[in-house]
Design a protein around this motif. Sequence first.
Motif, short mmCIF file in Angstrom:
data_model
loop_
_atom_site.label_atom_id
_atom_site.label_comp_id
_atom_site.label_asym_id
_atom_site.label_seq_id
_atom_site.Cartn_x
_atom_site.Cartn_y
_atom_site.Cartn_z
N PRO A 278 60.47 87.15 52.80
CA PRO A 278 59.06 86.85 53.05
C PRO A 278 58.09 87.85 52.43
N ILE A 279 58.52 89.08 52.17
CA ILE A 279 57.64 90.09 51.60
C ILE A 279 57.97 90.33 50.13
N THR A 280 59.24 90.57 49.84
CA THR A 280 59.63 90.88 48.47
C THR A 280 59.61 89.65 47.57
N GLY A 281 59.79 88.47 48.16
CA GLY A 281 59.88 87.25 47.37
C GLY A 281 61.20 87.12 46.64
N ARG A 282 62.10 88.07 46.86
CA ARG A 282 63.40 88.03 46.20
C ARG A 282 64.20 86.84 46.72
N THR A 283 64.83 86.12 45.82
CA THR A 283 65.55 84.91 46.17
C THR A 283 67.04 85.08 45.93
N PHE A 284 67.81 84.67 46.92
CA PHE A 284 69.27 84.63 46.80
C PHE A 284 69.68 83.17 46.89
N ARG A 285 70.45 82.72 45.93
CA ARG A 285 70.82 81.30 45.85
C ARG A 285 72.34 81.18 45.80
N LEU A 286 72.87 80.53 46.82
CA LEU A 286 74.30 80.31 46.94
C LEU A 286 74.58 78.84 46.65
N THR A 287 75.45 78.57 45.68
CA THR A 287 75.81 77.20 45.35
C THR A 287 77.32 77.09 45.24
N GLY A 288 77.82 75.89 45.42
CA GLY A 288 79.26 75.71 45.25
C GLY A 288 79.79 74.47 45.90
N GLY A 289 81.11 74.47 46.07
CA GLY A 289 81.83 73.35 46.64
C GLY A 289 83.30 73.70 46.71
N PRO A 290 84.18 72.69 46.63
CA PRO A 290 85.62 72.94 46.74
C PRO A 290 86.18 73.86 45.66
N ASP A 291 85.48 73.96 44.52
CA ASP A 291 85.98 74.78 43.42
C ASP A 291 85.50 76.23 43.47
N GLY A 292 84.81 76.62 44.53
CA GLY A 292 84.36 78.00 44.67
C GLY A 292 82.87 78.08 44.87
N ALA A 293 82.35 79.31 44.90
CA ALA A 293 80.94 79.54 45.19
C ALA A 293 80.36 80.57 44.23
N ASP A 294 79.06 80.43 43.94
CA ASP A 294 78.33 81.36 43.10
C ASP A 294 77.11 81.86 43.85
N LEU A 295 76.85 83.17 43.76
CA LEU A 295 75.69 83.76 44.40
C LEU A 295 74.81 84.41 43.34
N GLU A 296 73.58 83.90 43.23
CA GLU A 296 72.61 84.41 42.26
C GLU A 296 71.55 85.24 42.97
N GLY A 297 70.95 86.16 42.21
CA GLY A 297 69.86 86.96 42.75
C GLY A 297 70.22 88.41 42.98
N LEU A 298 71.46 88.77 42.76
CA LEU A 298 71.90 90.16 42.94
C LEU A 298 71.69 90.95 41.67
N ASP A 299 71.47 92.25 41.81
CA ASP A 299 71.44 93.11 40.63
C ASP A 299 72.79 93.05 39.94
#
Length: 205
Positions: free
Chosen positions: A87-108
């Motif tokens: 809410p303050i930094t506006g930094r976004t973390f986006r987790l996507t995936g399914g049966p084949d695994g998961a990806d997390l975006e937004g990290l350094d």
Amino acid sequence: MRQTARTLLAALPLFLLTACATTRDPVRNVGDAATLGMQEQRERSLADTDHWTLQGKLSVSDGKDSNSGSLTWRQDGERYEFTVRGPITGRTFRLTGGPDGADLEGLDGGTRHGADAESLMASTVGWQIPLGELKRWALGLRADTGPAEMTFGADRLPSRLIQDGWTVDYKTWDATRQPAMPARVFAEKAPYKVRLAIEDWSFAK
């Protein structure tokens, strides 16, 4: 890298921990025939509901650190997109995936990949969120992962669900919807806590 991510998340305010307070009747009972019949009808009507979008706020805690942010959760069958914005930094973390695994975006350092959402979030940002079960609990349904114990409030809607070592409390419901949908969902498995403040539901037709 996990410490860096947790340090960034620790800057988020803890407003949701207090903002989700509710005055819903805390009375719980196992349910009479009419109550159980209503729940069975809810579960039948939502049994195949796996294409939806949830908008709201999320708070997570490991008993020491707590973090929160706005949440958009899109569920498309077995695939998902779980986006949290500070809410303050506006930094976004986006987790996507399914049966084949998961990806997390937004990290350094760029996107991280993992075998599943739960282990990926735990190893990168320290969040313990049972995403597989939560996608059913958020609908007010029991997950298909094992036995569950459910109790009901005076409004005949689920009040508490205990499953897989987690206690899920339904603090408020949106009874204007048919069927009624959860509006505040608190899940806890000491020392971990996950709190959802749901502002809107939309369902694919």
